[in-house]
Design a protein around this motif. Structure first.
Motif, PDB file in Angstrom:
ATOM      1  N   GLY A 259       0.821  -1.201   0.000  1.00 42.43           N
ATOM      2  CA  GLY A 259       0.000   0.000   0.000  1.00 42.43           C
ATOM      3  C   GLY A 259       0.855   1.251   0.000  1.00 42.43           C
ATOM      4  N   ASN A 260       0.209   2.383   0.244  1.00 40.57           N
ATOM      5  CA  ASN A 260       0.948   3.641   0.307  1.00 40.57           C
ATOM      6  C   ASN A 260       0.335   4.568   1.349  1.00 40.57           C
ATOM      7  N   LEU A 261       1.154   5.480   1.838  1.00 34.41           N
ATOM      8  CA  LEU A 261       0.747   6.517   2.783  1.00 34.41           C
ATOM      9  C   LEU A 261       1.134   7.861   2.196  1.00 34.41           C
ATOM     10  N   VAL A 262       0.287   8.870   2.365  1.00 36.55           N
ATOM     11  CA  VAL A 262       0.598  10.185   1.826  1.00 36.55           C
ATOM     12  C   VAL A 262       0.164  11.271   2.813  1.00 36.55           C
ATOM     13  N   VAL A 263       1.057  12.241   3.032  1.00 41.21           N
ATOM     14  CA  VAL A 263       0.723  13.420   3.838  1.00 41.21           C
ATOM     15  C   VAL A 263       0.600  14.600   2.886  1.00 41.21           C
ATOM     16  N   ARG A 264      -0.576  15.218   2.877  1.00 38.99           N
ATOM     17  CA  ARG A 264      -0.792  16.443   2.097  1.00 38.99           C
ATOM     18  C   ARG A 264      -1.031  17.580   3.073  1.00 38.99           C
ATOM     19  N   GLY A 265      -0.086  18.525   3.106  1.00 37.16           N
ATOM     20  CA  GLY A 265      -0.182  19.586   4.106  1.00 37.16           C
ATOM     21  C   GLY A 265       0.047  18.999   5.488  1.00 37.16           C
ATOM     22  N   GLY A 266      -1.041  18.933   6.279  1.00 41.69           N
ATOM     23  CA  GLY A 266      -0.940  18.353   7.619  1.00 41.69           C
ATOM     24  C   GLY A 266      -1.844  17.160   7.826  1.00 41.69           C
ATOM     25  N   ASP A 267      -2.395  16.604   6.724  1.00 37.55           N
ATOM     26  CA  ASP A 267      -3.342  15.483   6.808  1.00 37.55           C
ATOM     27  C   ASP A 267      -2.708  14.208   6.261  1.00 37.55           C
ATOM     28  N   LEU A 268      -3.034  13.074   6.886  1.00 38.67           N
ATOM     29  CA  LEU A 268      -2.463  11.780   6.488  1.00 38.67           C
ATOM     30  C   LEU A 268      -3.543  10.874   5.912  1.00 38.67           C
ATOM     31  N   TYR A 269      -3.233  10.297   4.737  1.00 35.00           N
ATOM     32  CA  TYR A 269      -4.141   9.354   4.077  1.00 35.00           C
ATOM     33  C   TYR A 269      -3.383   8.064   3.788  1.00 35.00           C
ATOM     34  N   GLY A 270      -4.107   6.958   3.745  1.00 33.86           N
ATOM     35  CA  GLY A 270      -3.498   5.671   3.433  1.00 33.86           C
ATOM     36  C   GLY A 270      -4.364   4.874   2.473  1.00 33.86           C
TER      37      GLY A 270
END
Length: 392
Positions: free
Chosen positions: A261-272
């Motif tokens: 899978g992958n994890l991404v931080v955009r600005g100050g929010d974390l998505y997976g």
């Protein structure tokens, strides 16, 4: 018992940081500025009782036990080494000096005095989104062995230059997006992956060489764009793009990919997102308000990207937790600041930056070499002395 603080610097970060420090119970005892007029202006604005343009006047004050170094990078090493030598705790802004030689002096100073706090302001380590990202990686979100294959980071922002010529315009003084933003990114990758760069390849460019206010005989040499790749010790491949040409806005995205899978931080929010899933899951959303303190200068706060200033605030909260349980002003507990970047981390970041500059100049992959001895300031003279000694 919280220590008294001496601040070096008069920039926007100081205007934002000092009110927050007071909110957390710290007392600001002294301020240093490059000129007496600059120091006086900021001291009056922030109601700091003592100001000076002499470094020792701040360091030698008995009511100052913790030093915040937020001035130009050419002074970081000098102030940090002096402060540790007379028993003061140090938080130094990034980067750790101008070169590996200066960073190494800082490392040796902190090794001589291990009972003192000595950390570098790589504040993204304390940003909640990255704390949660690291925890998710350790918990196996990307795979059982937490194997990270690719890390892709993109930071786009406005110019770092001011209206008048200063150290931000000069690459040799520590200005430019590679040192001021790239140092954060290089450190963050190691914090998230627990790997260090082995080889790097980079392109570092200065496209804006003059502005309406900075022209004539003075030209800008600090880079405003860089793109680089890093091969990490654990096999991860990292690609980074840093761009100073997006005026009036800030965008930062950190993507970490693994086998599952992958994890991404955009600005100050974390998505997976797990492999096979059609959409991302929201893991952490940053809803905390930075401006809850009415004393923080709103104009100064806007000039600093939100993730960096929020990370700094979280680091200050950690420092408070480190000092608060101890009766002695100089005593502290390690656990709250255990995740902070050390001077050794600062030396590693400087080694990567040096390798990237060399790679850009030579247009080739360059091995990252962390020095263990200070470089000879005059190798030709030393060689001549050695030869004369042999002939005798």
């Amino acid at each position: 018992m919280l220590p008294g603080i001496g601040v070096f610097g008069t920039g926007n970060v100081v205007r934002v940081m000092v009110p927050f420090l007071r909110e957390k119970g710290f007392k600001i005892e002294a301020l240093w500025g490059r000129t007496l007029a600059a120091a006086q202006e900021v001291a009056l604005e922030l109601e700091i009782p003592f100001f000076t343009n002499k470094i020792d006047d701040v360091l030698l004050r008995k009511d100052v036990d913790l030093i915040f170094i937020m001035c130009s990078p050419n002074l970081h090493s000098q102030i940090a080494v002096k402060a540790l030598g007379i028993g003061k705790h140090v938080l130094c802004d990034k980067p750790a000096g101008l070169c590996q030689g200066e960073a190494l002096k800082m490392v040796r100073a902190c090794q001589y005095y291990p009972s003192l706090i000595s950390i570098v302001n790589h504040s993204l380590r304390f940003l909640p989104a990255f704390v949660h990202m690291r925890k998710s990686i350790c918990d196996g979100f990307l795979g059982k062995d937490s194997e990270i294959t690719v890390c892709d980071i993109r930071v786009q922002m406005g110019s770092l230059l001011h209206s008048t010529y200063d150290w931000h315009c000069d690459d040799t003084m520590g200005g430019g997006i590679l040192t001021l933003v790239g140092s954060h990114v290089i450190d963050l990758v190691t914090y998230l992956t627990e790997q260090k760069a082995v080889r790097v390849h980079g392109v570092v460019r200065t496209f804006t060489k003059t502005t309406a206010n900075i022209n004539g005989i003075r030209h800008i040499s600090s880079p405003d764009f860089c793109s680089f790749q890093m091969e990490m010790s654990g096999g991860t491949l990292v690609t980074v793009t840093l761009n100073n040409h997006l005026q009036g806005s800030f965008s930062q995205e950190v993507l970490v990919c693994g086998q599952q899978g992958n994890l991404v931080v955009r600005g100050g929010d974390l998505y997976g997102q797990k492999n096979g899933c059609s959409k991302e899951d929201v893991i952490y959303v940053d809803v905390e308000d930075l401006q809850r303190s009415g004393n923080i200068n709103a104009t100064a706060a806007k000039s600093i990207p939100r993730p960096y200033i929020k990370g700094l605030f979280k680091m200050i909260c950690a420092l408070r937790e480190a000092f608060l349980p101890v009766e002695d002003k100089r005593g502290w507990v390690k656990n709250p600041v255990a995740q902070a970047a050390t001077f050794e981390d600062g030396l590693y970041v400087q080694a990567v930056i040096d390798a990237l500059r060399k790679s850009s100049a030579n247009r080739e992959w360059v091995k990252v070499n962390i020095i263990t001895e200070e470089p000879d300031p005059n190798p030709l003279l030393s060689a001549a002395v050695r030869r004369s000694a042999i002939s005798m």
